[in-house]
Design a protein around this motif. Structure first.
Motif, PDB file in Angstrom:
ATOM      1  N   VAL A 243     -31.929  15.417 -25.768  1.00  0.00           N
ATOM      2  CA  VAL A 243     -32.895  16.173 -24.970  1.00  0.00           C
ATOM      3  C   VAL A 243     -33.653  15.229 -24.034  1.00  0.00           C
ATOM      4  O   VAL A 243     -34.160  14.190 -24.467  1.00  0.00           O
ATOM      5  N   LEU A 244     -33.709  15.614 -22.771  1.00  0.00           N
ATOM      6  CA  LEU A 244     -34.539  14.904 -21.797  1.00  0.00           C
ATOM      7  C   LEU A 244     -35.770  15.765 -21.546  1.00  0.00           C
ATOM      8  O   LEU A 244     -35.654  16.929 -21.151  1.00  0.00           O
ATOM      9  N   VAL A 245     -36.960  15.207 -21.809  1.00  0.00           N
ATOM     10  CA  VAL A 245     -38.214  15.936 -21.596  1.00  0.00           C
ATOM     11  C   VAL A 245     -38.879  15.390 -20.321  1.00  0.00           C
ATOM     12  O   VAL A 245     -39.090  14.185 -20.202  1.00  0.00           O
ATOM     13  N   ILE A 246     -39.176  16.282 -19.388  1.00  0.00           N
ATOM     14  CA  ILE A 246     -39.881  15.887 -18.170  1.00  0.00           C
ATOM     15  C   ILE A 246     -41.230  16.598 -18.158  1.00  0.00           C
ATOM     16  O   ILE A 246     -41.298  17.832 -18.220  1.00  0.00           O
ATOM     17  N   LEU A 247     -42.320  15.822 -18.126  1.00  0.00           N
ATOM     18  CA  LEU A 247     -43.675  16.383 -18.090  1.00  0.00           C
ATOM     19  C   LEU A 247     -44.304  16.052 -16.746  1.00  0.00           C
ATOM     20  O   LEU A 247     -44.430  14.882 -16.388  1.00  0.00           O
ATOM     21  N   THR A 248     -44.690  17.060 -15.976  1.00  0.00           N
ATOM     22  CA  THR A 248     -45.344  16.810 -14.699  1.00  0.00           C
ATOM     23  C   THR A 248     -46.489  17.816 -14.528  1.00  0.00           C
ATOM     24  O   THR A 248     -46.289  18.994 -14.724  1.00  0.00           O
ATOM     25  N   ASP A 249     -47.709  17.469 -14.363  1.00  0.00           N
ATOM     26  CA  ASP A 249     -48.214  16.172 -14.012  1.00  0.00           C
ATOM     27  C   ASP A 249     -49.203  15.759 -15.104  1.00  0.00           C
ATOM     28  O   ASP A 249     -50.125  16.504 -15.407  1.00  0.00           O
ATOM     29  N   ILE A 250     -49.014  14.568 -15.696  1.00  0.00           N
ATOM     30  CA  ILE A 250     -49.870  14.089 -16.782  1.00  0.00           C
ATOM     31  C   ILE A 250     -51.318  13.918 -16.316  1.00  0.00           C
ATOM     32  O   ILE A 250     -52.260  14.041 -17.110  1.00  0.00           O
ATOM     33  N   THR A 251     -51.519  13.670 -15.025  1.00  0.00           N
ATOM     34  CA  THR A 251     -52.889  13.539 -14.499  1.00  0.00           C
ATOM     35  C   THR A 251     -53.664  14.844 -14.699  1.00  0.00           C
ATOM     36  O   THR A 251     -54.841  14.831 -15.067  1.00  0.00           O
ATOM     37  N   ASN A 252     -53.006  15.982 -14.477  1.00  0.00           N
ATOM     38  CA  ASN A 252     -53.670  17.277 -14.691  1.00  0.00           C
ATOM     39  C   ASN A 252     -54.013  17.473 -16.172  1.00  0.00           C
ATOM     40  O   ASN A 252     -55.044  18.051 -16.503  1.00  0.00           O
ATOM     41  N   TYR A 253     -53.139  16.978 -17.044  1.00  0.00           N
ATOM     42  CA  TYR A 253     -53.405  17.049 -18.487  1.00  0.00           C
ATOM     43  C   TYR A 253     -54.661  16.241 -18.827  1.00  0.00           C
ATOM     44  O   TYR A 253     -55.546  16.715 -19.548  1.00  0.00           O
ATOM     45  N   ALA A 254     -54.742  15.002 -18.301  1.00  0.00           N
ATOM     46  CA  ALA A 254     -55.892  14.136 -18.600  1.00  0.00           C
ATOM     47  C   ALA A 254     -57.189  14.705 -18.026  1.00  0.00           C
ATOM     48  O   ALA A 254     -58.257  14.576 -18.630  1.00  0.00           O
ATOM     49  N   GLU A 255     -57.096  15.371 -16.870  1.00  0.00           N
ATOM     50  CA  GLU A 255     -58.285  16.010 -16.276  1.00  0.00           C
ATOM     51  C   GLU A 255     -58.782  17.137 -17.180  1.00  0.00           C
ATOM     52  O   GLU A 255     -59.991  17.332 -17.350  1.00  0.00           O
ATOM     53  N   ALA A 256     -57.842  17.894 -17.763  1.00  0.00           N
ATOM     54  CA  ALA A 256     -58.227  18.977 -18.682  1.00  0.00           C
ATOM     55  C   ALA A 256     -58.892  18.399 -19.926  1.00  0.00           C
ATOM     56  O   ALA A 256     -59.879  18.935 -20.435  1.00  0.00           O
ATOM     57  N   LEU A 257     -58.374  17.271 -20.398  1.00  0.00           N
ATOM     58  CA  LEU A 257     -58.958  16.591 -21.557  1.00  0.00           C
ATOM     59  C   LEU A 257     -60.393  16.160 -21.252  1.00  0.00           C
ATOM     60  O   LEU A 257     -61.295  16.305 -22.074  1.00  0.00           O
ATOM     61  N   ILE A 301     -39.613  11.525 -19.720  1.00  0.00           N
ATOM     62  CA  ILE A 301     -40.043  11.078 -18.386  1.00  0.00           C
ATOM     63  C   ILE A 301     -41.353  11.801 -18.052  1.00  0.00           C
ATOM     64  O   ILE A 301     -41.342  12.939 -17.566  1.00  0.00           O
ATOM     65  N   PRO A 302     -42.514  11.168 -18.339  1.00  0.00           N
ATOM     66  CA  PRO A 302     -43.780  11.759 -17.876  1.00  0.00           C
ATOM     67  C   PRO A 302     -44.009  11.374 -16.411  1.00  0.00           C
ATOM     68  O   PRO A 302     -43.759  10.229 -16.029  1.00  0.00           O
ATOM     69  N   ILE A 303     -44.449  12.324 -15.613  1.00  0.00           N
ATOM     70  CA  ILE A 303     -44.729  12.047 -14.195  1.00  0.00           C
ATOM     71  C   ILE A 303     -46.228  12.165 -13.988  1.00  0.00           C
ATOM     72  O   ILE A 303     -46.858  13.118 -14.456  1.00  0.00           O
ATOM     73  N   LEU A 304     -46.829  11.188 -13.310  1.00  0.00           N
ATOM     74  CA  LEU A 304     -48.269  11.275 -13.063  1.00  0.00           C
ATOM     75  C   LEU A 304     -48.585  10.816 -11.650  1.00  0.00           C
ATOM     76  O   LEU A 304     -47.945   9.924 -11.100  1.00  0.00           O
ATOM     77  N   THR A 305     -49.554  11.490 -11.045  1.00  0.00           N
ATOM     78  CA  THR A 305     -50.023  11.084  -9.717  1.00  0.00           C
ATOM     79  C   THR A 305     -51.214  10.162  -9.904  1.00  0.00           C
ATOM     80  O   THR A 305     -52.181  10.521 -10.572  1.00  0.00           O
ATOM     81  N   MET A 306     -51.121   8.980  -9.327  1.00  0.00           N
ATOM     82  CA  MET A 306     -52.206   7.996  -9.456  1.00  0.00           C
ATOM     83  C   MET A 306     -53.296   8.347  -8.448  1.00  0.00           C
ATOM     84  O   MET A 306     -53.031   8.362  -7.245  1.00  0.00           O
ATOM     85  N   PRO A 307     -54.520   8.651  -8.894  1.00  0.00           N
ATOM     86  CA  PRO A 307     -55.602   8.922  -7.938  1.00  0.00           C
ATOM     87  C   PRO A 307     -55.781   7.727  -7.006  1.00  0.00           C
ATOM     88  O   PRO A 307     -55.849   6.579  -7.438  1.00  0.00           O
ATOM     89  N   GLU A 308     -55.789   7.998  -5.695  1.00  0.00           N
ATOM     90  CA  GLU A 308     -55.926   6.970  -4.644  1.00  0.00           C
ATOM     91  C   GLU A 308     -54.849   5.888  -4.747  1.00  0.00           C
ATOM     92  O   GLU A 308     -55.052   4.743  -4.339  1.00  0.00           O
ATOM     93  N   ASP A 309     -53.678   6.244  -5.308  1.00  0.00           N
ATOM     94  CA  ASP A 309     -52.551   5.304  -5.463  1.00  0.00           C
ATOM     95  C   ASP A 309     -52.955   4.051  -6.239  1.00  0.00           C
ATOM     96  O   ASP A 309     -52.428   2.954  -6.006  1.00  0.00           O
ATOM     97  N   ASP A 310     -53.877   4.204  -7.173  1.00  0.00           N
ATOM     98  CA  ASP A 310     -54.456   3.058  -7.886  1.00  0.00           C
ATOM     99  C   ASP A 310     -53.760   2.868  -9.234  1.00  0.00           C
ATOM    100  O   ASP A 310     -53.955   3.659 -10.153  1.00  0.00           O
TER     101      ASP A 310
END
Length: 458
Positions: A243-257, A301-310
């Motif tokens: 099984v290949l698991v793709i999670l997008t977007d982990i940043t939204n998950y962390a914001e909810a946390l 494969i978790p996908i996350l958007t880096m705020p301000e590409d940081d």
């Protein structure tokens, strides 16, 4: 019959306090029955004597404190699973949203799962072909690995995620391969793109899709990746699938946390995220891997958007500690219309050496990979020199390296989103590009491979 309580004390945002409660445990599910008969769900966050703090899954509008009733269900959040989940689309709470029938469950599994005991783990060492040259050739994905994609706002990570979900396979074991795709906190347009793309290309037949939209409650966002990983564990360890698991977007998950943590008035950590962000992310990522005695595996494969590409932002920073490398998308390449814009030099797969070579990919893979990295790095340096000093200042060899750098980006990295290359095609393309350089420059490839694979003139 579960005991009902009519002792709601107060509601503050997504939180509700109930007094005089007995025998309730942390993380237990509850139901709130409103005066109009509507039922909403909640989860126990804190138990203090007979006082219980719960988190609402839906909004709190319309809850009459005096007359609404609360009952607790005696178990945590669960996902109903059977083999019929393949080819289906669910919301972030595991409810079908594709118009087909309800799942008749074989099992109901707690979505919190358990991380794999390190002693029970098998070492990841089998190649997964994504069809994307910049990953397969240079930052190889291995079965059981956790390999995140670091993106930035506005970069096409959604298209890359869909491409990997469509194309990924374990060579020789395609029939036993499945994709679990979880979209967390995305817009309706993005959700529509993923679902229609999967349906159109036939990828949906071997996929399980969970979709949590941006307007869904924050608490649902926290449950979505756990739902996906629970489905993956069932397919991998009960049905022996890869099984290949793709999670997008982990940043939204962390914001909810962070949102829920703020509502609970917890002391914030770095950038306002809760201090347990590292531990929380680890409870997700560490569910990937291979178990001894089990045929199946979970690759993540978790996908996350880096705020301000940081890259030093807490989310990519902590993710980098827990996972085995990262694929980085480049804004500069995207501006040059190199798609997918994978920046191969700072990208890294720490397990790539375990999944390549004779019997896995091809004997020349490691040597050509090292040579391509070195040549591309030198080519980029030559181009920077050219910008500062002009082309006349470069040696003939440096000009060839600059030419190689351009060709590498346009032919090797820029393959588009609907081209799937086999590992042989990727390796042959690497050799073709290396033939731009004089044979004497290929110092990282052993002589026997040069004799066998070199396509250039002697």
């Amino acid at each position: 019959m579960a005991k009902e309580y009519q002792t709601i004390q107060e509601v503050a945002g997504p939180l509700m306090l109930i007094r005089g409660v007995e025998n309730v445990t942390y993380d237990e599910l509850g139901e709130i029955e409103l005066t109009n008969g509507e039922t909403r769900r909640c989860r126990v966050l804190e138990v203090n004597g007979s006082d219980v703090l719960v988190q609402l899954f839906e909004n709190s509008a319309g809850i009459n404190l005096a007359e609404s009733r609360v009952r607790f269900l005696g178990h945590g959040m669960e996902l109903s699973v059977s083999e019929d989940i393949l080819g289906r689309v669910f919301d972030g709470m595991g409810r079908p949203i594709d118009g087909a029938s309800e799942i008749i469950p074989d099992l109901s599994l707690d979505i919190n799962g358990l991380p794999i005991n390190p002693v029970a783990r098998n070492y990841p060492d089998e190649f997964i072909e994504t069809g994307v040259s910049a990953i397969d050739g240079l930052n190889t994905l291995v079965r059981g690995q956790k390999l995140p994609i670091f993106s930035g706002s506005g970069l096409p990570h959604a298209q890359l995620a869909a491409q990997i979900a469509r194309q990924a396979r374990v060579p020789g074991k395609e029939s036993n391969f499945a994709v679990v795709f979880a979209a967390i906190g995305i817009t309706f347009e993005e959700a529509d793109f993923f679902i229609s793309d999967f349906a159109k290309t036939g990828a949906l037949d071997r996929s399980v899709v969970f979709v949590n939209l941006a307007n869904d409650p924050a608490v649902e966002r926290i449950a979505t990746p756990r739902m996906a990983l629970t489905a993956a564990e069932y397919l991998a360890y009960e049905k022996n699938m890869h099984v290949l698991v793709i999670l997008t977007d982990i940043t939204n998950y962390a914001e909810a946390l962070r949102e829920v943590s703020a509502a609970k008035k917890e002391v914030p950590g770095r950038r306002g995220y809760p201090g347990y962000l590292y531990t929380d992310l680890a409870t997700l990522y560490e569910r990937a891997g291979r178990k001894r005695g089990k045929e199946g595996s979970i690759t993540l494969i978790p996908i996350l958007t880096m705020p301000e590409d940081d890259k030093t932002h807490p989310i990519p920073d902590l993710t980098g500690y827990i996972t085995e490398g990262q694929i980085i998308l480049s804004r500069e390449l995207y501006r040059k219309n190199i798609l997918p814009p994978i920046d191969v030099l700072p990208s890294l797969s720490r397990l790539k050496d375990k999944g390549i070579g004779k019997g896995k990919t091809r004997e020349d893979h490691a040597d050509t990979m090292n040579q391509l990295f070195a040549a591309y790095a030198r080519g980029k340096e030559a181009k920077e020199l050219m910008t500062v000093l002009g082309e006349a200042a470069l040696s003939n060899t440096d000009k060839l390296y600059a030419k190689f750098s351009d060709a590498f980006e346009k032919q090797y990295v820029a393959q588009g989103y609907y081209t799937a290359r086999t590992i042989e095609e990727t390796l042959d393309l690497g050799w073709k590009l290396l033939s731009i350089l004089p044979k004497s420059e290929l110092k990282r490839i052993r002589e026997s491979y040069l004799e066998k694979y070199w396509p250039g003139e002697e």
